[in-house]
Design a protein around this motif. Structure first.
Motif, PDB file in Angstrom:
ATOM      1  N   LEU A   1      -1.201  -5.890  -0.519  1.00 19.87           N
ATOM      2  CA  LEU A   1      -0.345  -4.788  -0.978  1.00 19.87           C
ATOM      3  C   LEU A   1       1.049  -5.310  -1.353  1.00 19.87           C
ATOM      4  O   LEU A   1       1.610  -4.931  -2.393  1.00 19.87           O
ATOM      5  N   LEU A   2       1.599  -6.196  -0.523  1.00 18.44           N
ATOM      6  CA  LEU A   2       2.918  -6.772  -0.826  1.00 18.44           C
ATOM      7  C   LEU A   2       2.862  -7.621  -2.095  1.00 18.44           C
ATOM      8  O   LEU A   2       3.798  -7.607  -2.910  1.00 18.44           O
ATOM      9  N   LEU A   3       1.768  -8.337  -2.255  1.00 20.97           N
ATOM     10  CA  LEU A   3       1.591  -9.136  -3.462  1.00 20.97           C
ATOM     11  C   LEU A   3       1.542  -8.224  -4.698  1.00 20.97           C
ATOM     12  O   LEU A   3       2.137  -8.540  -5.737  1.00 20.97           O
ATOM     13  N   ALA A   4       0.851  -7.093  -4.544  1.00 21.76           N
ATOM     14  CA  ALA A   4       0.761  -6.131  -5.655  1.00 21.76           C
ATOM     15  C   ALA A   4       2.157  -5.627  -6.038  1.00 21.76           C
ATOM     16  O   ALA A   4       2.460  -5.464  -7.228  1.00 21.76           O
ATOM     17  N   THR A   5       3.024  -5.408  -5.039  1.00 22.44           N
ATOM     18  CA  THR A   5       4.377  -4.943  -5.365  1.00 22.44           C
ATOM     19  C   THR A   5       5.137  -6.044  -6.128  1.00 22.44           C
ATOM     20  O   THR A   5       5.882  -5.749  -7.058  1.00 22.44           O
ATOM     21  N   GLY A   6       4.936  -7.299  -5.720  1.00 22.35           N
ATOM     22  CA  GLY A   6       5.608  -8.410  -6.406  1.00 22.35           C
ATOM     23  C   GLY A   6       5.171  -8.524  -7.853  1.00 22.35           C
ATOM     24  O   GLY A   6       6.001  -8.680  -8.766  1.00 22.35           O
ATOM     25  N   LEU A   7       3.864  -8.413  -8.070  1.00 25.49           N
ATOM     26  CA  LEU A   7       3.348  -8.493  -9.446  1.00 25.49           C
ATOM     27  C   LEU A   7       3.839  -7.302 -10.269  1.00 25.49           C
ATOM     28  O   LEU A   7       4.187  -7.449 -11.445  1.00 25.49           O
ATOM     29  N   ALA A   8       3.868  -6.119  -9.617  1.00 27.84           N
ATOM     30  CA  ALA A   8       4.362  -4.931 -10.322  1.00 27.84           C
ATOM     31  C   ALA A   8       5.835  -5.110 -10.690  1.00 27.84           C
ATOM     32  O   ALA A   8       6.266  -4.713 -11.779  1.00 27.84           O
ATOM     33  N   GLY A   9       6.610  -5.698  -9.784  1.00 27.22           N
ATOM     34  CA  GLY A   9       8.022  -5.965 -10.085  1.00 27.22           C
ATOM     35  C   GLY A   9       8.167  -6.860 -11.301  1.00 27.22           C
ATOM     36  O   GLY A   9       8.995  -6.611 -12.181  1.00 27.22           O
TER      37      GLY A   9
ATOM     38  N   ASN B   1      -1.446  12.828  10.658  1.00 28.72           N
ATOM     39  CA  ASN B   1      -0.761  11.549  10.833  1.00 28.72           C
ATOM     40  C   ASN B   1      -1.592  10.404  10.226  1.00 28.72           C
ATOM     41  O   ASN B   1      -1.091   9.560   9.485  1.00 28.72           O
ATOM     42  N   TYR B   2      -2.897  10.425  10.530  1.00 30.52           N
ATOM     43  CA  TYR B   2      -3.793   9.371  10.030  1.00 30.52           C
ATOM     44  C   TYR B   2      -3.917   9.448   8.511  1.00 30.52           C
ATOM     45  O   TYR B   2      -3.923   8.420   7.829  1.00 30.52           O
ATOM     46  N   SER B   3      -4.021  10.674   7.989  1.00 28.48           N
ATOM     47  CA  SER B   3      -4.186  10.798   6.535  1.00 28.48           C
ATOM     48  C   SER B   3      -2.927  10.329   5.811  1.00 28.48           C
ATOM     49  O   SER B   3      -3.010   9.696   4.756  1.00 28.48           O
ATOM     50  N   LEU B   4      -1.744  10.584   6.391  1.00 29.61           N
ATOM     51  CA  LEU B   4      -0.505  10.095   5.765  1.00 29.61           C
ATOM     52  C   LEU B   4      -0.466   8.564   5.798  1.00 29.61           C
ATOM     53  O   LEU B   4      -0.111   7.916   4.799  1.00 29.61           O
ATOM     54  N   PHE B   5      -0.858   8.010   6.924  1.00 32.86           N
ATOM     55  CA  PHE B   5      -0.883   6.552   7.074  1.00 32.86           C
ATOM     56  C   PHE B   5      -1.758   5.904   5.999  1.00 32.86           C
ATOM     57  O   PHE B   5      -1.355   4.943   5.330  1.00 32.86           O
ATOM     58  N   LYS B   6      -2.932   6.444   5.792  1.00 32.67           N
ATOM     59  CA  LYS B   6      -3.865   5.891   4.797  1.00 32.67           C
ATOM     60  C   LYS B   6      -3.401   6.198   3.372  1.00 32.67           C
ATOM     61  O   LYS B   6      -3.456   5.351   2.483  1.00 32.67           O
ATOM     62  N   TYR B   7      -2.977   7.450   3.175  1.00 29.01           N
ATOM     63  CA  TYR B   7      -2.575   7.877   1.831  1.00 29.01           C
ATOM     64  C   TYR B   7      -1.373   7.070   1.345  1.00 29.01           C
ATOM     65  O   TYR B   7      -1.272   6.731   0.163  1.00 29.01           O
ATOM     66  N   ALA B   8      -0.465   6.753   2.277  1.00 31.87           N
ATOM     67  CA  ALA B   8       0.753   6.018   1.898  1.00 31.87           C
ATOM     68  C   ALA B   8       0.411   4.667   1.250  1.00 31.87           C
ATOM     69  O   ALA B   8       1.058   4.266   0.271  1.00 31.87           O
ATOM     70  N   SER B   9      -0.608   3.991   1.766  1.00 33.37           N
ATOM     71  CA  SER B   9      -1.004   2.706   1.172  1.00 33.37           C
ATOM     72  C   SER B   9      -1.564   2.912  -0.232  1.00 33.37           C
ATOM     73  O   SER B   9      -1.238   2.173  -1.165  1.00 33.37           O
ATOM     74  N   LEU B  10      -2.428   3.927  -0.365  1.00 29.73           N
ATOM     75  CA  LEU B  10      -2.991   4.225  -1.687  1.00 29.73           C
ATOM     76  C   LEU B  10      -1.881   4.581  -2.670  1.00 29.73           C
ATOM     77  O   LEU B  10      -1.892   4.173  -3.833  1.00 29.73           O
ATOM     78  N   TYR B  11      -0.924   5.362  -2.170  1.00 30.99           N
ATOM     79  CA  TYR B  11       0.205   5.795  -3.003  1.00 30.99           C
ATOM     80  C   TYR B  11       0.988   4.597  -3.523  1.00 30.99           C
ATOM     81  O   TYR B  11       1.308   4.517  -4.716  1.00 30.99           O
ATOM     82  N   MET B  12       1.286   3.670  -2.623  1.00 31.39           N
ATOM     83  CA  MET B  12       2.070   2.505  -3.025  1.00 31.39           C
ATOM     84  C   MET B  12       1.305   1.667  -4.048  1.00 31.39           C
ATOM     85  O   MET B  12       1.857   1.253  -5.073  1.00 31.39           O
ATOM     86  N   LEU B  13       0.033   1.457  -3.783  1.00 31.79           N
ATOM     87  CA  LEU B  13      -0.781   0.652  -4.698  1.00 31.79           C
ATOM     88  C   LEU B  13      -0.856   1.315  -6.081  1.00 31.79           C
ATOM     89  O   LEU B  13      -0.647   0.660  -7.115  1.00 31.79           O
ATOM     90  N   ALA B  14      -1.121   2.627  -6.091  1.00 32.65           N
ATOM     91  CA  ALA B  14      -1.233   3.349  -7.363  1.00 32.65           C
ATOM     92  C   ALA B  14       0.100   3.346  -8.113  1.00 32.65           C
ATOM     93  O   ALA B  14       0.140   3.150  -9.342  1.00 32.65           O
ATOM     94  N   SER B  15       1.197   3.529  -7.380  1.00 32.79           N
ATOM     95  CA  SER B  15       2.523   3.528  -8.021  1.00 32.79           C
ATOM     96  C   SER B  15       2.818   2.174  -8.653  1.00 32.79           C
ATOM     97  O   SER B  15       3.383   2.097  -9.747  1.00 32.79           O
TER      98      SER B  15
END
Lengths: 198, 279
Positions: B18-26, B259-273
Protein backbone atom coordinates in the motif's frame (compact mmCIF):
# COMPACT_ATOMS: atom_id res chain seq x y z
CA UNK A 1 -18.47 -17.48 -0.89
CA UNK A 2 -15.47 -16.59 -3.05
CA UNK A 3 -17.72 -16.54 -6.13
CA UNK A 4 -20.12 -14.18 -4.33
CA UNK A 5 -17.24 -11.83 -3.58
CA UNK A 6 -16.13 -11.97 -7.21
CA UNK A 7 -19.63 -10.98 -8.38
CA UNK A 8 -19.72 -8.15 -5.85
CA UNK A 9 -16.27 -6.94 -6.89
CA UNK A 10 -17.29 -6.96 -10.56
CA UNK A 11 -20.49 -5.06 -9.70
CA UNK A 12 -18.42 -2.52 -7.72
CA UNK A 13 -15.99 -2.06 -10.61
CA UNK A 14 -18.83 -1.58 -13.09
CA UNK A 15 -20.47 0.98 -10.80
CA UNK A 16 -17.13 2.78 -10.44
CA UNK A 17 -16.70 2.81 -14.22
CA UNK A 18 -20.20 4.22 -14.65
CA UNK A 19 -19.51 7.04 -12.18
CA UNK A 20 -16.11 7.90 -13.65
CA UNK A 21 -16.80 7.56 -17.36
CA UNK A 22 -20.32 6.38 -18.13
CA UNK A 23 -22.19 9.57 -17.27
CA UNK A 24 -19.86 12.18 -18.71
CA UNK A 25 -21.50 14.89 -20.76
CA UNK A 26 -24.92 14.80 -19.09
CA UNK A 27 -26.66 17.72 -17.35
CA UNK A 28 -25.71 18.33 -13.73
CA UNK A 29 -28.90 16.89 -12.13
CA UNK A 30 -28.70 13.49 -13.89
CA UNK A 31 -24.95 13.38 -13.21
CA UNK A 32 -25.63 14.00 -9.52
CA UNK A 33 -28.53 11.53 -9.39
CA UNK A 34 -26.63 8.75 -11.18
CA UNK A 35 -23.48 9.44 -9.13
CA UNK A 36 -25.44 9.07 -5.89
CA UNK A 37 -27.21 5.91 -7.11
CA UNK A 38 -24.13 4.16 -8.47
CA UNK A 39 -22.07 5.53 -5.57
CA UNK A 40 -24.36 3.86 -3.03
CA UNK A 41 -24.21 0.68 -5.10
CA UNK A 42 -20.40 0.84 -5.19
CA UNK A 43 -19.91 1.45 -1.47
CA UNK A 44 -22.58 -1.14 -0.63
CA UNK A 45 -20.80 -3.77 -2.73
CA UNK A 46 -17.48 -2.97 -1.04
CA UNK A 47 -19.08 -3.27 2.41
CA UNK A 48 -20.72 -6.54 1.44
CA UNK A 49 -17.30 -7.83 0.41
CA UNK A 50 -15.77 -6.65 3.70
CA UNK A 51 -18.51 -7.66 6.12
CA UNK A 52 -20.22 -10.49 4.29
CA UNK A 53 -23.85 -10.83 3.19
CA UNK A 54 -25.07 -11.04 6.78
CA UNK A 55 -25.00 -7.23 6.88
CA UNK A 56 -28.08 -7.25 4.62
CA UNK A 57 -30.16 -8.02 7.70
CA UNK A 58 -29.29 -4.63 9.21
CA UNK A 59 -32.30 -2.25 9.38
CA UNK A 60 -30.30 0.55 7.72
CA UNK A 61 -30.19 -1.46 4.48
CA UNK A 62 -33.85 -0.60 3.82
CA UNK A 63 -33.13 3.13 3.89
CA UNK A 64 -29.86 2.96 1.94
CA UNK A 65 -31.27 0.64 -0.71
CA UNK A 66 -34.02 3.18 -1.40
CA UNK A 67 -31.43 5.66 -2.69
CA UNK A 68 -30.46 3.46 -5.66
CA UNK A 69 -33.85 3.27 -7.44
CA UNK A 70 -34.72 6.85 -6.51
CA UNK A 71 -31.42 8.19 -7.89
CA UNK A 72 -31.62 6.16 -11.08
CA UNK A 73 -35.27 7.02 -11.74
CA UNK A 74 -34.65 10.73 -11.04
CA UNK A 75 -31.78 10.74 -13.53
CA UNK A 76 -33.93 9.02 -16.15
CA UNK A 77 -36.92 11.31 -15.67
CA UNK A 78 -34.67 14.40 -15.76
CA UNK A 79 -33.16 13.22 -19.03
CA UNK A 80 -36.32 12.00 -20.75
CA UNK A 81 -39.33 13.06 -18.71
CA UNK A 82 -39.90 16.62 -20.00
CA UNK A 83 -42.31 18.51 -17.74
CA UNK A 84 -42.22 15.70 -15.14
CA UNK A 85 -38.74 16.76 -14.08
CA UNK A 86 -39.78 19.08 -11.25
CA UNK A 87 -42.62 16.95 -9.81
CA UNK A 88 -40.49 13.80 -9.90
CA UNK A 89 -37.54 15.53 -8.22
CA UNK A 90 -39.99 16.56 -5.47
CA UNK A 91 -41.33 13.00 -5.23
CA UNK A 92 -37.79 11.56 -5.01
CA UNK A 93 -36.83 13.98 -2.25
CA UNK A 94 -40.02 13.57 -0.23
CA UNK A 95 -40.07 9.83 -0.86
CA UNK A 96 -36.60 9.38 0.54
CA UNK A 97 -37.37 11.56 3.55
CA UNK A 98 -40.59 9.61 4.17
CA UNK A 99 -38.73 6.28 4.12
CA UNK A 100 -36.00 7.72 6.36
CA UNK A 101 -38.49 9.10 8.90
CA UNK A 102 -40.83 6.09 8.97
CA UNK A 103 -37.84 3.78 9.42
CA UNK A 104 -36.19 5.93 12.10
CA UNK A 105 -39.22 6.44 14.34
CA UNK A 106 -40.76 3.59 16.33
CA UNK A 107 -44.03 3.68 14.36
CA UNK A 108 -46.66 1.00 14.74
CA UNK A 109 -49.03 -0.19 12.03
CA UNK A 110 -48.46 -0.55 8.30
CA UNK A 111 -47.35 2.99 7.47
CA UNK A 112 -43.59 2.21 7.13
CA UNK A 113 -44.32 -0.72 4.79
CA UNK A 114 -46.84 1.33 2.81
CA UNK A 115 -44.42 4.23 2.35
CA UNK A 116 -41.67 1.85 1.28
CA UNK A 117 -43.96 0.04 -1.16
CA UNK A 118 -45.10 3.31 -2.77
CA UNK A 119 -41.59 4.77 -3.09
CA UNK A 120 -39.98 1.55 -4.35
CA UNK A 121 -42.97 0.72 -6.54
CA UNK A 122 -43.08 4.04 -8.37
CA UNK A 123 -39.31 4.40 -8.78
CA UNK A 124 -38.99 0.75 -9.86
CA UNK A 125 -41.74 1.16 -12.45
CA UNK A 126 -40.07 4.30 -13.81
CA UNK A 127 -36.73 2.52 -14.20
CA UNK A 128 -38.41 -0.46 -15.88
CA UNK A 129 -40.98 1.28 -18.08
CA UNK A 130 -39.35 4.53 -19.20
CA UNK A 131 -36.27 3.02 -20.93
CA UNK A 132 -38.37 0.15 -22.32
CA UNK A 133 -40.91 2.53 -23.88
CA UNK A 134 -38.20 4.90 -25.18
CA UNK A 135 -36.33 2.00 -26.76
CA UNK A 136 -39.52 0.48 -28.18
CA UNK A 137 -40.76 3.65 -29.88
CA UNK A 138 -37.32 4.42 -31.30
CA UNK A 139 -36.67 7.58 -29.28
CA UNK A 140 -33.45 5.99 -28.05
CA UNK A 141 -31.27 3.15 -29.31
CA UNK A 142 -32.76 -0.30 -28.70
CA UNK A 143 -29.92 -1.06 -26.28
CA UNK A 144 -31.40 1.44 -23.84
CA UNK A 145 -33.99 -1.23 -23.01
CA UNK A 146 -31.24 -2.92 -21.00
CA UNK A 147 -31.68 -0.17 -18.41
CA UNK A 148 -35.30 -1.33 -18.12
CA UNK A 149 -34.11 -4.89 -17.70
CA UNK A 150 -31.78 -3.65 -14.96
CA UNK A 151 -34.85 -2.04 -13.40
CA UNK A 152 -36.66 -5.37 -13.45
CA UNK A 153 -33.67 -7.04 -11.81
CA UNK A 154 -33.42 -4.36 -9.12
CA UNK A 155 -37.11 -5.00 -8.42
CA UNK A 156 -36.41 -8.70 -8.10
CA UNK A 157 -33.50 -7.94 -5.75
CA UNK A 158 -35.75 -5.71 -3.64
CA UNK A 159 -38.35 -8.46 -3.50
CA UNK A 160 -35.76 -11.00 -2.32
CA UNK A 161 -34.53 -8.57 0.31
CA UNK A 162 -38.05 -8.01 1.58
CA UNK A 163 -38.54 -11.80 1.76
CA UNK A 164 -35.39 -11.93 3.86
CA UNK A 165 -36.66 -9.20 6.17
CA UNK A 166 -40.12 -10.75 6.46
CA UNK A 167 -38.63 -13.56 8.53
CA UNK A 168 -40.63 -16.25 6.72
CA UNK A 169 -39.12 -16.06 3.23
CA UNK A 170 -40.58 -17.98 0.29
CA UNK A 171 -37.03 -18.89 -0.62
CA UNK A 172 -34.57 -20.00 2.04
CA UNK A 173 -32.20 -17.41 3.48
CA UNK A 174 -29.25 -19.33 2.04
CA UNK A 175 -30.77 -19.31 -1.45
CA UNK A 176 -31.48 -15.58 -1.29
CA UNK A 177 -27.95 -14.81 -0.14
CA UNK A 178 -26.54 -16.99 -2.93
CA UNK A 179 -28.69 -15.34 -5.58
CA UNK A 180 -28.20 -11.70 -4.57
CA UNK A 181 -24.51 -11.15 -5.59
CA UNK A 182 -24.90 -12.45 -9.18
CA UNK A 183 -28.19 -10.55 -9.38
CA UNK A 184 -26.45 -7.33 -8.28
CA UNK A 185 -23.75 -7.93 -10.89
CA UNK A 186 -26.27 -8.64 -13.68
CA UNK A 187 -28.33 -5.60 -12.71
CA UNK A 188 -25.28 -3.31 -12.74
CA UNK A 189 -24.13 -4.76 -16.05
CA UNK A 190 -27.55 -4.10 -17.59
CA UNK A 191 -27.51 -0.50 -16.35
CA UNK A 192 -23.97 0.18 -17.54
CA UNK A 193 -24.54 -1.47 -20.94
CA UNK A 194 -27.92 0.20 -21.34
CA UNK A 195 -26.53 3.68 -20.69
CA UNK A 196 -23.52 2.94 -22.90
CA UNK A 197 -25.38 1.62 -25.92
CA UNK A 198 -28.66 3.43 -25.43
CA UNK B 1 14.20 -20.42 -0.60
CA UNK B 2 12.87 -21.48 2.80
CA UNK B 3 14.62 -18.45 4.37
CA UNK B 4 12.94 -16.16 1.84
CA UNK B 5 9.57 -17.61 2.82
CA UNK B 6 10.39 -16.73 6.43
CA UNK B 7 11.50 -13.23 5.50
CA UNK B 8 8.24 -12.43 3.69
CA UNK B 9 6.15 -11.86 6.86
CA UNK B 10 8.92 -9.57 8.13
CA UNK B 11 8.15 -6.99 5.43
CA UNK B 12 4.34 -6.98 5.98
CA UNK B 13 3.56 -7.35 2.28
CA UNK B 14 0.12 -5.69 2.35
CA UNK B 15 1.30 -2.62 4.27
CA UNK B 16 4.46 -2.32 2.18
CA UNK B 17 2.40 -2.77 -0.99
CA UNK B 18 0.00 0.00 0.00
CA UNK B 19 2.84 2.41 0.85
CA UNK B 20 4.56 1.51 -2.39
CA UNK B 21 1.32 2.25 -4.25
CA UNK B 22 1.23 5.73 -2.68
CA UNK B 23 4.84 6.34 -3.81
CA UNK B 24 4.09 5.29 -7.37
CA UNK B 25 0.92 7.40 -7.34
CA UNK B 26 2.96 10.38 -6.14
CA UNK B 27 5.33 9.92 -9.07
CA UNK B 28 2.57 9.39 -11.64
CA UNK B 29 0.48 12.26 -10.26
CA UNK B 30 2.85 14.70 -11.97
CA UNK B 31 1.67 13.30 -15.33
CA UNK B 32 5.11 13.90 -16.83
CA UNK B 33 6.30 11.94 -19.85
CA UNK B 34 6.41 8.31 -18.71
CA UNK B 35 9.92 7.04 -18.04
CA UNK B 36 9.87 3.30 -17.42
CA UNK B 37 13.37 3.16 -16.00
CA UNK B 38 12.73 5.93 -13.45
CA UNK B 39 9.41 4.33 -12.50
CA UNK B 40 11.22 1.04 -11.95
CA UNK B 41 13.81 2.87 -9.84
CA UNK B 42 11.13 4.54 -7.72
CA UNK B 43 9.37 1.18 -7.22
CA UNK B 44 12.60 -0.66 -6.41
CA UNK B 45 14.14 1.91 -4.07
CA UNK B 46 10.87 2.51 -2.20
CA UNK B 47 10.19 -1.20 -1.89
CA UNK B 48 13.63 -1.80 -0.39
CA UNK B 49 13.52 1.21 1.95
CA UNK B 50 9.96 0.50 3.17
CA UNK B 51 10.74 -3.20 3.59
CA UNK B 52 13.96 -2.36 5.42
CA UNK B 53 12.26 -0.04 7.88
CA UNK B 54 9.50 -2.60 8.48
CA UNK B 55 12.03 -5.33 9.27
CA UNK B 56 13.93 -2.99 11.61
CA UNK B 57 10.67 -2.14 13.39
CA UNK B 58 9.87 -5.80 13.77
CA UNK B 59 13.39 -6.49 15.06
CA UNK B 60 13.09 -3.74 17.70
CA UNK B 61 9.53 -4.65 18.70
CA UNK B 62 10.18 -8.41 19.02
CA UNK B 63 9.49 -8.31 22.77
CA UNK B 64 6.13 -6.62 22.18
CA UNK B 65 5.23 -9.04 19.39
CA UNK B 66 5.90 -11.98 21.70
CA UNK B 67 3.21 -10.89 24.20
CA UNK B 68 0.53 -9.80 21.73
CA UNK B 69 -1.94 -12.45 20.52
CA UNK B 70 -2.06 -10.90 17.08
CA UNK B 71 1.71 -10.95 16.55
CA UNK B 72 3.18 -13.70 18.70
CA UNK B 73 3.46 -16.01 15.66
CA UNK B 74 5.76 -13.63 13.77
CA UNK B 75 9.10 -15.18 12.72
CA UNK B 76 11.32 -13.24 15.16
CA UNK B 77 8.91 -13.71 18.07
CA UNK B 78 8.78 -17.47 17.46
CA UNK B 79 12.55 -17.71 16.98
CA UNK B 80 12.28 -18.89 13.37
CA UNK B 81 14.43 -15.87 12.43
CA UNK B 82 17.09 -14.77 14.91
CA UNK B 83 17.19 -11.09 15.96
CA UNK B 84 20.72 -10.75 14.57
CA UNK B 85 19.59 -12.12 11.19
CA UNK B 86 16.58 -9.76 11.13
CA UNK B 87 18.74 -6.77 12.06
CA UNK B 88 21.19 -7.60 9.30
CA UNK B 89 18.38 -8.02 6.77
CA UNK B 90 16.71 -4.75 7.82
CA UNK B 91 19.96 -2.81 7.58
CA UNK B 92 20.87 -4.26 4.19
CA UNK B 93 17.43 -3.52 2.72
CA UNK B 94 17.43 0.00 4.19
CA UNK B 95 20.91 0.88 2.96
CA UNK B 96 20.19 -0.52 -0.49
CA UNK B 97 16.88 1.35 -0.70
CA UNK B 98 18.16 4.72 0.49
CA UNK B 99 21.40 4.32 -1.49
CA UNK B 100 19.49 3.60 -4.70
CA UNK B 101 17.21 6.58 -4.01
CA UNK B 102 20.14 8.96 -3.39
CA UNK B 103 21.82 7.74 -6.57
CA UNK B 104 18.66 8.53 -8.54
CA UNK B 105 18.25 12.08 -7.17
CA UNK B 106 19.62 13.56 -3.91
CA UNK B 107 16.36 15.28 -2.86
CA UNK B 108 14.38 12.12 -3.59
CA UNK B 109 16.91 10.16 -1.54
CA UNK B 110 16.60 12.65 1.32
CA UNK B 111 12.81 12.25 1.45
CA UNK B 112 13.12 8.44 1.34
CA UNK B 113 15.70 8.61 4.14
CA UNK B 114 13.42 10.95 6.13
CA UNK B 115 10.61 8.39 5.88
CA UNK B 116 12.88 5.64 7.16
CA UNK B 117 14.33 7.84 9.92
CA UNK B 118 10.93 9.05 11.18
CA UNK B 119 9.55 5.52 11.12
CA UNK B 120 12.41 3.58 12.69
CA UNK B 121 14.19 6.08 14.94
CA UNK B 122 11.53 8.63 15.93
CA UNK B 123 8.41 6.45 15.89
CA UNK B 124 9.61 2.98 16.86
CA UNK B 125 12.83 3.50 18.88
CA UNK B 126 11.92 6.73 20.63
CA UNK B 127 8.19 7.39 20.98
CA UNK B 128 6.08 4.26 20.46
CA UNK B 129 6.51 2.99 24.01
CA UNK B 130 6.28 6.45 25.58
CA UNK B 131 3.27 8.26 24.11
CA UNK B 132 0.19 7.56 22.03
CA UNK B 133 1.07 10.65 19.99
CA UNK B 134 3.83 8.60 18.39
CA UNK B 135 1.37 7.79 15.60
CA UNK B 136 1.73 11.36 14.34
CA UNK B 137 5.36 10.55 13.49
CA UNK B 138 4.30 7.17 12.16
CA UNK B 139 1.84 9.05 9.98
CA UNK B 140 4.44 11.52 8.76
CA UNK B 141 6.75 8.67 7.82
CA UNK B 142 3.78 7.00 6.09
CA UNK B 143 3.36 10.16 4.02
CA UNK B 144 6.96 10.18 2.85
CA UNK B 145 6.65 7.61 0.01
CA UNK B 146 3.98 9.67 -1.78
CA UNK B 147 6.03 12.85 -1.28
CA UNK B 148 9.15 11.05 -2.49
CA UNK B 149 7.39 9.89 -5.64
CA UNK B 150 6.16 13.40 -6.33
CA UNK B 151 9.62 14.88 -5.67
CA UNK B 152 11.20 12.37 -8.05
CA UNK B 153 8.79 13.46 -10.80
CA UNK B 154 9.00 17.24 -10.44
CA UNK B 155 12.36 17.73 -8.71
CA UNK B 156 11.05 19.77 -5.77
CA UNK B 157 8.61 19.78 -2.86
CA UNK B 158 5.43 21.56 -3.96
CA UNK B 159 2.03 22.30 -2.39
CA UNK B 160 0.46 19.28 -4.06
CA UNK B 161 3.15 17.08 -2.57
CA UNK B 162 2.46 18.52 0.88
CA UNK B 163 -1.30 17.97 0.42
CA UNK B 164 -0.72 14.38 -0.66
CA UNK B 165 1.48 13.83 2.39
CA UNK B 166 -1.25 15.33 4.58
CA UNK B 167 -3.84 13.04 3.04
CA UNK B 168 -1.80 9.98 4.08
CA UNK B 169 -0.95 11.47 7.49
CA UNK B 170 -4.63 12.11 8.29
CA UNK B 171 -5.75 8.85 6.70
CA UNK B 172 -3.51 6.89 9.09
CA UNK B 173 -5.85 7.31 12.14
CA UNK B 174 -8.77 5.75 10.22
CA UNK B 175 -6.54 2.72 9.89
CA UNK B 176 -4.32 2.67 13.00
CA UNK B 177 -6.80 3.94 15.59
CA UNK B 178 -9.53 1.55 14.49
CA UNK B 179 -6.85 -1.12 14.72
CA UNK B 180 -5.83 -0.08 18.24
CA UNK B 181 -9.49 -0.25 19.32
CA UNK B 182 -9.92 -3.69 17.75
CA UNK B 183 -6.78 -5.03 19.45
CA UNK B 184 -7.12 -2.96 22.63
CA UNK B 185 -6.34 -5.88 24.96
CA UNK B 186 -3.23 -6.80 22.98
CA UNK B 187 -1.81 -3.28 23.26
CA UNK B 188 -2.68 -3.17 26.94
CA UNK B 189 -0.87 -6.46 27.51
CA UNK B 190 2.20 -5.09 25.76
CA UNK B 191 1.91 -1.78 27.68
CA UNK B 192 1.91 0.29 24.51
CA UNK B 193 0.14 3.63 25.02
CA UNK B 194 -2.63 4.12 22.47
CA UNK B 195 -5.32 6.75 22.00
CA UNK B 196 -8.08 4.43 23.31
CA UNK B 197 -6.06 3.62 26.46
CA UNK B 198 -5.04 7.25 27.03
CA UNK B 199 -8.13 9.25 26.01
CA UNK B 200 -10.87 6.61 25.86
CA UNK B 201 -12.83 5.11 22.98
CA UNK B 202 -15.22 8.05 22.54
CA UNK B 203 -12.45 10.61 22.02
CA UNK B 204 -10.61 8.20 19.74
CA UNK B 205 -13.68 7.83 17.53
CA UNK B 206 -14.04 11.62 17.33
CA UNK B 207 -10.39 11.91 16.28
CA UNK B 208 -10.94 9.25 13.61
CA UNK B 209 -13.91 11.18 12.19
CA UNK B 210 -12.05 14.49 12.25
CA UNK B 211 -8.96 13.09 10.59
CA UNK B 212 -11.10 11.36 7.94
CA UNK B 213 -12.57 14.75 7.02
CA UNK B 214 -9.10 16.29 6.68
CA UNK B 215 -7.76 13.29 4.75
CA UNK B 216 -10.68 13.35 2.30
CA UNK B 217 -10.41 17.13 1.87
CA UNK B 218 -6.63 16.98 1.33
CA UNK B 219 -6.87 14.25 -1.27
CA UNK B 220 -9.77 16.03 -2.99
CA UNK B 221 -7.99 19.38 -3.18
CA UNK B 222 -4.80 17.67 -4.35
CA UNK B 223 -6.83 15.87 -7.02
CA UNK B 224 -8.30 19.15 -8.28
CA UNK B 225 -4.88 20.85 -8.29
CA UNK B 226 -3.33 17.91 -10.15
CA UNK B 227 -6.07 18.23 -12.78
CA UNK B 228 -7.64 14.83 -12.29
CA UNK B 229 -10.51 14.35 -14.79
CA UNK B 230 -14.03 15.28 -13.62
CA UNK B 231 -15.23 11.67 -13.74
CA UNK B 232 -12.37 10.43 -11.59
CA UNK B 233 -12.97 13.29 -9.15
CA UNK B 234 -16.62 12.21 -8.95
CA UNK B 235 -15.51 8.70 -8.12
CA UNK B 236 -13.04 10.02 -5.57
CA UNK B 237 -15.86 12.05 -3.97
CA UNK B 238 -18.06 8.94 -3.76
CA UNK B 239 -15.29 6.89 -2.14
CA UNK B 240 -14.54 9.77 0.26
CA UNK B 241 -18.23 9.97 1.16
CA UNK B 242 -18.08 6.26 2.03
CA UNK B 243 -15.08 6.89 4.27
CA UNK B 244 -16.82 9.81 6.01
CA UNK B 245 -20.07 7.91 6.51
CA UNK B 246 -18.22 5.01 8.12
CA UNK B 247 -16.10 7.39 10.23
CA UNK B 248 -19.19 9.16 11.52
CA UNK B 249 -20.90 5.81 12.06
CA UNK B 250 -18.07 4.92 14.46
CA UNK B 251 -18.96 8.05 16.45
CA UNK B 252 -22.75 7.85 16.41
CA UNK B 253 -23.35 4.10 16.02
CA UNK B 254 -20.21 2.56 17.51
CA UNK B 255 -19.87 -1.19 17.17
CA UNK B 256 -17.15 -3.72 16.47
CA UNK B 257 -18.65 -4.31 13.01
CA UNK B 258 -18.56 -0.62 12.05
CA UNK B 259 -15.03 -0.30 13.43
CA UNK B 260 -13.86 -3.33 11.41
CA UNK B 261 -15.55 -2.14 8.23
CA UNK B 262 -13.88 1.28 8.53
CA UNK B 263 -10.52 -0.39 9.11
CA UNK B 264 -10.87 -2.49 5.95
CA UNK B 265 -12.58 0.18 3.86
CA UNK B 266 -9.85 2.72 4.67
CA UNK B 267 -7.23 0.54 2.95
CA UNK B 268 -9.42 0.09 -0.12
CA UNK B 269 -10.09 3.82 -0.13
CA UNK B 270 -6.41 4.70 -0.07
CA UNK B 271 -5.55 2.22 -2.81
CA UNK B 272 -8.42 3.39 -5.04
CA UNK B 273 -7.56 7.06 -4.47
CA UNK B 274 -3.95 6.40 -5.44
CA UNK B 275 -5.04 4.73 -8.67
CA UNK B 276 -7.32 7.67 -9.48
CA UNK B 277 -4.56 10.21 -8.79
CA UNK B 278 -2.20 8.30 -11.04
CA UNK B 279 -4.57 7.97 -14.01
Amino acid sequence: MKLSRLFLLLAALLAAWQIAIGIDGLESVPVLAYTVAFGVLLVACLLLIILGLGVLESPIVVVVSTIIPLGLSLGLVWEHGGEWRGPYALFATLGFLAVLITRSLPLKGKLPVLVLAVVHGISGLVIFLLPTILAANGTTHAGFALVGLGGALIGLGGLLLSFLKAGRPILSKETILNVLPPLLFLMTMCFVAGFRFG
Amino acid sequence: MSRLRLYLPLIKTLQTGLLLATGLAGYLSAHTAPDGLTLLGVAGSLFLAISGSTVLNMWYDRDIDAVMNRTHHRPIATGAVTPREALRLGLILSVLGVGWAVAMAPLYGLVVFAGLFFDVVVYTFWLKRRTCWSIVWGGISGGMPILAGRVMAIGQIDLIGVLLTMSVLFWIPTHILTFSMRYFADYQAARIPTFPSTYGFEATRAIIALSAIIAAASIGVAGVMIGVQAGFLRLMAVLSAGLLVLSFATVFRPSERVNYSLFKYASLYMLASMVLLAL
